[in-house]
Motif scaffolding. Structure first.
Motif, PDB file in Angstrom:
ATOM      1  N   ALA A  80      44.102  37.306  32.384  1.00  0.00           N
ATOM      2  CA  ALA A  80      43.214  38.354  32.880  1.00  0.00           C
ATOM      3  C   ALA A  80      42.961  39.374  31.784  1.00  0.00           C
ATOM      4  O   ALA A  80      43.864  39.729  31.031  1.00  0.00           O
ATOM      5  CB  ALA A  80      43.828  39.029  34.115  1.00  0.00           C
ATOM      6  N   ASP A  90      39.533  47.403  35.008  1.00  0.00           N
ATOM      7  CA  ASP A  90      39.035  46.457  36.000  1.00  0.00           C
ATOM      8  C   ASP A  90      39.482  45.055  35.570  1.00  0.00           C
ATOM      9  O   ASP A  90      38.731  44.309  34.964  1.00  0.00           O
ATOM     10  CB  ASP A  90      37.507  46.579  36.066  1.00  0.00           C
ATOM     11  CG  ASP A  90      36.864  45.569  36.991  1.00  0.00           C
ATOM     12  OD1 ASP A  90      37.565  45.077  37.888  1.00  0.00           O
ATOM     13  OD2 ASP A  90      35.672  45.272  36.806  1.00  0.00           O
ATOM     14  N   CYS A 142      40.179  41.280  35.344  1.00  0.00           N
ATOM     15  CA  CYS A 142      39.572  40.089  35.923  1.00  0.00           C
ATOM     16  C   CYS A 142      39.935  38.879  35.059  1.00  0.00           C
ATOM     17  O   CYS A 142      40.003  38.975  33.832  1.00  0.00           O
ATOM     18  CB  CYS A 142      38.061  40.240  36.031  1.00  0.00           C
ATOM     19  SG  CYS A 142      37.256  40.848  34.534  1.00  0.00           S
ATOM     20  N   SER A 201      36.454  34.665  42.364  1.00  0.00           N
ATOM     21  CA  SER A 201      37.458  34.939  41.337  1.00  0.00           C
ATOM     22  C   SER A 201      38.253  33.667  41.077  1.00  0.00           C
ATOM     23  O   SER A 201      38.299  32.761  41.911  1.00  0.00           O
ATOM     24  CB  SER A 201      38.399  36.064  41.779  1.00  0.00           C
ATOM     25  OG  SER A 201      39.056  35.722  42.990  1.00  0.00           O
TER      26      SER A 201
END
Length: 260
Positions: free
Chosen positions: A106, A126, A128, A147
């Motif tokens: 991530a 943030d 991701c 995701s």
């Protein structure tokens, strides 16, 4: 070896910068294009990318289309308006993907309006997942807000850049681009219900979450604007869901099999 993966629709403004960013760490680039009418495809091919044409299936489905064409197990997925920072490039190159126990990595994402990095409202950090082993995981097969469903991801303490909006006008145009309508259709098809208070309460909750709990008040006008935009989007989503429940004529004029 890593395969770079990007889904596109009329991204001629962004695609060159995105591909050049990916080529710093990727041995091949795959573009899954949903029938662009500008020169996105030509620009991508000029940089050596392999282009797959696929009408848009929804977020997660679309992002998984290119996996069948990838030569490498590891995939780095970016949106066309995202870029790797130099720091992130160094971090990726330092990871030994042949021996790692992790199935995904991530990244922190910096979200921008214009040239302004928005650090409040939950926009930073943030995290991701963008780099993943496609033999072990992939994006969730949903039509919105997909995701990567990793079991053992690791965070890399470096950033990618996301040029979210060119200006505040684009931020407020988001509900007008039918995000709220799509979400309302998905909720309606799932049998979810709204009442007369739902648009107001969900809109208010979205504003309070962004402005108070995620400290949008520290971001000045930008923080207030992001919070208001989130509130408007949430309000419209539940207002449209309520409309579907209450107005048969609206239902007659909607095609719920063509959300996208």
């Amino acid at each position: 070896m890593i395969t770079g993966m990007v889904i596109t629709l009329n991204e001629s403004k962004n695609i060159i910068g995105c591909i050049e960013s990916l080529l710093q760490v990727c041995s091949e680039i795959i573009i899954v294009d949903s029938n662009s009418t500008d020169n996105t495809v030509e620009l991508a091919e000029s940089l050596g990318a392999k282009v797959i044409t696929q009408s848009y299936l929804g977020d997660g489905f679309q992002k998984n289309v290119g996996l069948d064409y990838a030569s490498n197990e590891w995939v780095l997925s970016l949106d066309a308006d995202e870029r790797l920072t130099d720091e992130m490039v160094s971090e990726i190159k330092a990871v030994d993907l042949t021996t790692t126990n992790h199935d995904a990595f991530a990244f922190r994402r910096r979200n921008y309006i214009g040239s302004r990095w928005i650090k409040q409202c939950g926009w930073y950090p943030d995290f991701c997942i963008r780099l993943y082993n496609s033999k072990k995981t992939k994006f969730s097969e949903v039509k919105q807000h997909a995701s990567v469903q990793a079991q053992n991801p690791k965070r890399i303490e470096a950033d990618i850049i996301h040029y979210s909006f060119e200006n505040l006008g684009q931020l407020f145009a988001k509900p007008g681009r039918n995000f709220s309508g799509r979400a309302a259709k998905i909720m309606y098809k799932k049998g979810k219900c709204a009442n007369s208070f739902s648009p107001f309460t969900h809109g208010l909750n979205a504003f309070i979450r962004k402005y108070i709990f995620q400290k949008g008040f520290l971001g000045g006008v930008d923080g207030m604007t992001v919070a208001l935009s989130s509130a408007v989007n949430s309000y419209l989503k539940y207002a449209k869901l309520l409309e579907y429940q209450r107005d048969p004529k609206v239902i007659e004029n909607e095609d719920f099999d063509k959300i996208w």
